[in-house]
Scaffold this motif. Structure first.
Motif, short mmCIF file in Angstrom:
data_model
loop_
_atom_site.label_atom_id
_atom_site.label_comp_id
_atom_site.label_asym_id
_atom_site.label_seq_id
_atom_site.Cartn_x
_atom_site.Cartn_y
_atom_site.Cartn_z
N LYS A 39 -10.59 -10.89 1.43
CA LYS A 39 -9.92 -9.75 2.08
C LYS A 39 -8.95 -9.05 1.13
N SER A 40 -8.14 -9.79 0.41
CA SER A 40 -7.17 -9.16 -0.50
C SER A 40 -7.86 -8.46 -1.67
N ALA A 41 -9.06 -8.95 -2.02
CA ALA A 41 -9.81 -8.34 -3.13
C ALA A 41 -10.46 -7.02 -2.74
N MET A 42 -10.39 -6.69 -1.44
CA MET A 42 -11.01 -5.46 -0.96
C MET A 42 -9.99 -4.41 -0.54
N LEU A 43 -8.71 -4.67 -0.84
CA LEU A 43 -7.67 -3.70 -0.48
C LEU A 43 -7.85 -2.41 -1.28
N PRO A 44 -7.90 -1.27 -0.61
CA PRO A 44 -8.11 -0.02 -1.34
C PRO A 44 -6.85 0.58 -1.94
N ARG A 45 -5.69 0.01 -1.57
CA ARG A 45 -4.41 0.55 -2.06
C ARG A 45 -3.62 -0.55 -2.77
N LEU A 46 -3.35 -0.33 -4.05
CA LEU A 46 -2.71 -1.37 -4.87
C LEU A 46 -1.39 -0.85 -5.42
N VAL A 47 -0.33 -1.63 -5.22
CA VAL A 47 1.02 -1.27 -5.68
C VAL A 47 1.55 -2.40 -6.54
N PHE A 48 1.95 -2.07 -7.76
CA PHE A 48 2.50 -3.05 -8.69
C PHE A 48 3.90 -2.63 -9.11
N ASP A 49 4.90 -3.42 -8.72
CA ASP A 49 6.28 -3.18 -9.12
C ASP A 49 7.02 -4.51 -9.19
N ALA A 50 8.29 -4.47 -9.48
CA ALA A 50 9.07 -5.70 -9.65
C ALA A 50 9.13 -6.51 -8.36
#
Length: 417
Positions: A39-50
């Protein structure tokens, strides 16, 4: 064995739940059960921050690489917020995303040298939202524009006049544009038929707005004063600016942009071009005749104005000359702002000049409901002296509340007629 309730939730609901988790926590759900493995591998929105990444055991780049390589399906949104980032890593990620129908790309790169956006970024033709901080924009000569882009925000970006102009004109669906503290250009040329919102902070020598009949909301914070070059008297910047803004509803500008608008000669009869303008926030140098005239012209061009904010400014040693200050008010006694209902005046260091402005607005605004005057202090005697002056002024409105306030929270309600 009956599955838990969370595992039985519809896929769109679990996706929404995971999208609100930091990426590190979303990835951890893969170990809950076989139902949650991908399920997490199919997320269409990815946010990378601290906040969303723990770099205690892995580097920031390794985390992003792992998520992208294990990802299944399209990536619609990709956001990175980081103070210092490897440009080589960023190039690799953008190349990967350019093959995945990316719709929203957000790079908040803080500090350090400007990141040169790679050519692969300009092949992302499904983009609807692009946000770039601290970058260098040099699109390839074959760049056709972003045909689906609706929102563009650039801050601390270096780009030339041609790049900025082409970036705007070749995004035909653009609705919201923000350009903040960018450099490398001197002209702000905007040709955008679908543009509705414009925010500009920084500097320019000239601004040209064309084909913007849908533009309703403008915020301009100009950094340096306009320097008029020697030559024949140019036409009015004021009239030029509003010529292509037939539907402007809201305008917020600082005093340096007021000075830009004040350049040039005005005709004797002003066109009523801002027929839909309802909110105006403007800074005016009370000791500058051109500023005052420009401000008055703005009011007279805006018959539908309902809300007005005025920041009254002056030079450090300014002292009002009674005859001079009163003259511009007396010469415009025939003005009437029939729709104006709310006024805020900030006059911390220009009280004397602002008093005449207040008198003018009180006499010219029959529908005025509230006027709030922000002064340095409401403490006696200075606060009461100003209050007594305001009480003596005639008013066109029969239902008016005047509030004298200061930055400390003190206030005086002036309700007598």
């Amino acid at each position: 064995m009956e599955l838990d309730r969370i595992s039985n939730l519809p896929s769109d609901v679990t996706e929404k739940i995971l999208s609100h988790l930091p990426i590190r926590d979303a990835v951890r759900t893969s170990v809950l059960s076989t139902e949650w493995r991908y399920k997490s591998a199919m997320l269409p929105r990815l946010v990378f921050d601290a906040k969303s990444i723990s770099t205690e055991h892995q580097t920031f780049a390794n985390v992003v690489d792992h998520v992208l390589l294990s990802h299944i399906g399209p990536v619609y949104k990709f956001k990175i917020v980081k103070a210092h980032i490897s440009f080589r890593d960023m190039d690799r990620w953008i190349l990967h995303l350019s093959r995945n129908s990316i719709k929203e790309f957000i790079l908040e790169h803080w500090g350090g040298p400007r990141y040169k956006v790679p050519s692969s970024m300009f092949s992302c033709q499904d983009l609807t939202y692009l946000k770039l901080f601290t970058c260098l924009l040099q699109p390839p000569s074959t760049f056709p524009g972003f045909k689906s882009l609706k929102r563009l925000r650039i801050a601390g970006v270096t780009l030339t006049d041609d790049v900025l102009e082409n970036m705007i004109v070749h995004c035909p669906l653009l609705e919201r544009l923000s350009v903040e503290w960018c450099d490398g250009f001197s002209r702000l040329n905007i040709n955008a038929p679908n543009l509705q919102f414009l925010r500009f902070m920084g500097d320019f020598e000239d601004i040209n707005i064309l084909n913007t009949s849908n533009l309703v909301d403008i915020y301009i914070d100009k950094e340096h004063e306009f320097v008029q070059r020697q030559g024949p008297c140019r036409s009015s910047n004021l009239l030029k600016f509003f010529a292509e803004l037939p539907n402007i509803h809201r305008l917020d500008m600082n005093f340096l942009f007021t000075k830009y608008l004040a350049v040039g000669s005005l005709p004797e009869k002003l066109p009523i071009s801002c027929v839909h303008l309802q909110f105006l926030s403007v800074s005016v140098c009370i000791d500058d005749d051109k500023d005052i005239i420009t401000f008055l012209c703005l009011l007279r061009m805006s018959p539908a104005l309902e809300e007005l904010e005025v920041y009254a400014l002056c030079h450090q040693n300014y002292k009002a000359e009674v005859g001079k200050v009163n003259s511009w008010v007396d010469e415009n006694q025939s003005c009437s702002f029939t729709q104006l209902r709310r006024v805020k005046i900030y006059c911390n260091f220009a009280v004397d000049g602002a008093v005449e402005l207040i008198r003018f607005l009180l006499l010219s605004s029959p529908a005025l409901e509230t006027m709030t005057v922000y002064n340095r202090t409401t403490i006696p005697p200075a606060g009461y002296d100003l209050a007594k002056k305001l009480l003596r002024f005639r008013r066109a409105s029969l239902n008016l509340e005047i509030i004298l306030t200061d930055l400390t929270g003190g206030s005086i309600l002036i309700s007598e007629m």
